[in-house]
Design a protein around this motif. Structure first.
Motif, PDB file in Angstrom:
ATOM      1  N   ASP A 140       0.805  -1.218   0.000  1.00 45.01           N
ATOM      2  CA  ASP A 140       0.000   0.000   0.000  1.00 45.01           C
ATOM      3  C   ASP A 140       0.839   1.269   0.000  1.00 45.01           C
ATOM      4  O   ASP A 140       0.422   2.305  -0.501  1.00 45.01           O
ATOM      5  CB  ASP A 140      -0.908   0.022   1.243  1.00 45.01           C
ATOM      6  CG  ASP A 140      -2.013  -1.018   1.176  1.00 45.01           C
ATOM      7  OD1 ASP A 140      -2.448  -1.324   0.056  1.00 45.01           O
ATOM      8  OD2 ASP A 140      -2.438  -1.502   2.242  1.00 45.01           O
ATOM      9  N   SER A 141       2.013   1.199   0.604  1.00 49.45           N
ATOM     10  CA  SER A 141       2.813   2.401   0.833  1.00 49.45           C
ATOM     11  C   SER A 141       4.290   2.026   0.823  1.00 49.45           C
ATOM     12  O   SER A 141       4.641   0.847   0.930  1.00 49.45           O
ATOM     13  CB  SER A 141       2.425   3.014   2.202  1.00 49.45           C
ATOM     14  OG  SER A 141       3.379   3.928   2.652  1.00 49.45           O
ATOM     15  N   SER A 142       5.140   3.027   0.711  1.00 47.01           N
ATOM     16  CA  SER A 142       6.585   2.787   0.812  1.00 47.01           C
ATOM     17  C   SER A 142       7.038   2.791   2.260  1.00 47.01           C
ATOM     18  O   SER A 142       8.222   2.555   2.537  1.00 47.01           O
ATOM     19  CB  SER A 142       7.356   3.855   0.027  1.00 47.01           C
ATOM     20  OG  SER A 142       7.075   5.147   0.549  1.00 47.01           O
ATOM     21  N   ASP A 143       6.103   3.037   3.190  1.00 49.89           N
ATOM     22  CA  ASP A 143       6.439   3.115   4.608  1.00 49.89           C
ATOM     23  C   ASP A 143       6.018   1.844   5.336  1.00 49.89           C
ATOM     24  O   ASP A 143       4.859   1.433   5.285  1.00 49.89           O
ATOM     25  CB  ASP A 143       5.738   4.319   5.249  1.00 49.89           C
ATOM     26  CG  ASP A 143       6.170   4.516   6.693  1.00 49.89           C
ATOM     27  OD1 ASP A 143       7.244   5.099   6.905  1.00 49.89           O
ATOM     28  OD2 ASP A 143       5.447   4.065   7.593  1.00 49.89           O
ATOM     29  N   ARG A 146       3.203   2.381   8.212  1.00 48.65           N
ATOM     30  CA  ARG A 146       1.864   2.604   7.667  1.00 48.65           C
ATOM     31  C   ARG A 146       1.293   1.297   7.135  1.00 48.65           C
ATOM     32  O   ARG A 146       0.121   0.976   7.346  1.00 48.65           O
ATOM     33  CB  ARG A 146       1.896   3.662   6.566  1.00 48.65           C
ATOM     34  CG  ARG A 146       0.581   3.823   5.827  1.00 48.65           C
ATOM     35  CD  ARG A 146       0.525   5.100   5.026  1.00 48.65           C
ATOM     36  NE  ARG A 146       0.262   6.242   5.891  1.00 48.65           N
ATOM     37  CZ  ARG A 146      -0.948   6.598   6.295  1.00 48.65           C
ATOM     38  NH1 ARG A 146      -2.011   5.882   5.945  1.00 48.65           N
ATOM     39  NH2 ARG A 146      -1.117   7.643   7.060  1.00 48.65           N
ATOM     40  N   ASN A 147       2.108   0.518   6.441  1.00 45.49           N
ATOM     41  CA  ASN A 147       1.637  -0.762   5.904  1.00 45.49           C
ATOM     42  C   ASN A 147       1.244  -1.726   7.008  1.00 45.49           C
ATOM     43  O   ASN A 147       0.272  -2.474   6.870  1.00 45.49           O
ATOM     44  CB  ASN A 147       2.718  -1.386   5.017  1.00 45.49           C
ATOM     45  CG  ASN A 147       2.818  -0.720   3.669  1.00 45.49           C
ATOM     46  OD1 ASN A 147       1.877  -0.078   3.213  1.00 45.49           O
ATOM     47  ND2 ASN A 147       3.959  -0.856   3.015  1.00 45.49           N
ATOM     48  N   ASN A 150      -2.120  -0.639   8.351  1.00 45.44           N
ATOM     49  CA  ASN A 150      -3.165  -0.934   7.360  1.00 45.44           C
ATOM     50  C   ASN A 150      -3.527  -2.411   7.352  1.00 45.44           C
ATOM     51  O   ASN A 150      -4.681  -2.780   7.107  1.00 45.44           O
ATOM     52  CB  ASN A 150      -2.702  -0.526   5.955  1.00 45.44           C
ATOM     53  CG  ASN A 150      -2.682   0.975   5.752  1.00 45.44           C
ATOM     54  OD1 ASN A 150      -3.256   1.727   6.537  1.00 45.44           O
ATOM     55  ND2 ASN A 150      -2.021   1.424   4.697  1.00 45.44           N
ATOM     56  N   ARG A 199       8.837  10.488   6.426  1.00 46.28           N
ATOM     57  CA  ARG A 199       7.659   9.645   6.633  1.00 46.28           C
ATOM     58  C   ARG A 199       6.398  10.476   6.843  1.00 46.28           C
ATOM     59  O   ARG A 199       5.296   9.996   6.654  1.00 46.28           O
ATOM     60  CB  ARG A 199       7.855   8.741   7.860  1.00 46.28           C
ATOM     61  CG  ARG A 199       9.060   7.887   7.790  1.00 46.28           C
ATOM     62  CD  ARG A 199       9.247   7.083   9.051  1.00 46.28           C
ATOM     63  NE  ARG A 199       8.728   5.745   8.898  1.00 46.28           N
ATOM     64  CZ  ARG A 199       8.989   4.764   9.730  1.00 46.28           C
ATOM     65  NH1 ARG A 199       9.740   4.961  10.769  1.00 46.28           N
ATOM     66  NH2 ARG A 199       8.471   3.567   9.547  1.00 46.28           N
TER      67      ARG A 199
END
Length: 202
Positions: A140-143, A146-147, A150, A199
């Motif tokens: 979902d994200s490059s982080d 956060r992933n 999620n 971030r």
């Protein structure tokens, strides 16, 4: 005693890395990514997933941030507290470092309005593999953090250590004025380096 595997990711020595590797409890810590080029926050999940696929699925893997974290309790205490959760996966609680709004905006929410921290987590290898595969497949994200947050809603076998029995991600007040803790692992995430400032959403 269940077999534990303690794992970190570090391309070089920085912060608390030497203290973590040469910890006073003589707990061996496997280092992933050493000497390799850092390509972004998701490298930790990618390397972790590849490595733990080589380990027995019924054993417990513990990920420890390589630059921020130290071990604060012996193995028998770590095992006892992990088993007391009676959960397949235990994630660490990410405390508000500046304000909870910024936390949630940056990383999302895992469970019970808690934000999970990707620098400290533990679980049965089979279940951690499933979690990491889900994160890597969805991408979902490059982080990484956060992933992780999620992904929480897709798994019922996750708990967050909000009471800091195993994992203690200290906020700025705790790390300077309330440092005494009997948590198994202590981490000081959120130091405002240039990489970490990237971030925060624009």
């Amino acid at each position: 005693m269940i077999n534990f595997h303690f794992i970190t990711y570090a391309t070089h020595s920085e912060g608390t890395f030497e203290e973590l590797i040469n910890n006073t409890f003589n707990i061996p810590v496997k280092v992933l990514g050493w000497g390799e080029k850092w390509n972004g926050f998701m490298d930790k999940f990618k390397k972790m997933y590849s490595y733990i696929k080589t380990l027995p699925e019924n054993e417990i893997v513990v990920f420890i941030d390589g630059f921020d974290s130290t071990i604060n309790q012996p193995l028998d205490v770590i095992e006892k507290r992990f088993l007391e959760f009676d959960s397949d996966i235990v994630l660490s609680f990410h405390p508000p470092l500046v304000g909870n709004y910024l936390n949630e905006k940056s990383f999302g929410v895992c469970k019970n309005n808690f934000v999970a921290n990707s620098g400290l987590y533990a679980g049965y290898n089979k279940n951690i593999q499933e979690l990491l595969k889900h994160i890597l497949d969805k991408n979902d994200s490059s982080d990484d953090q956060r992933n992780l947050n999620n992904a929480c809603k897709y798994f019922d076998n996750i708990v967050i250590d909000s009471d800091k029995k195993i994992f203690n991600n200290q906020n700025y007040y705790d790390r300077y004025f309330n440092r005494k803790t009997n948590s198994c692992f202590i981490s000081t995430p959120g130091n405002l380096t240039l990489n970490r400032l990237k971030r925060v959403p624009k």
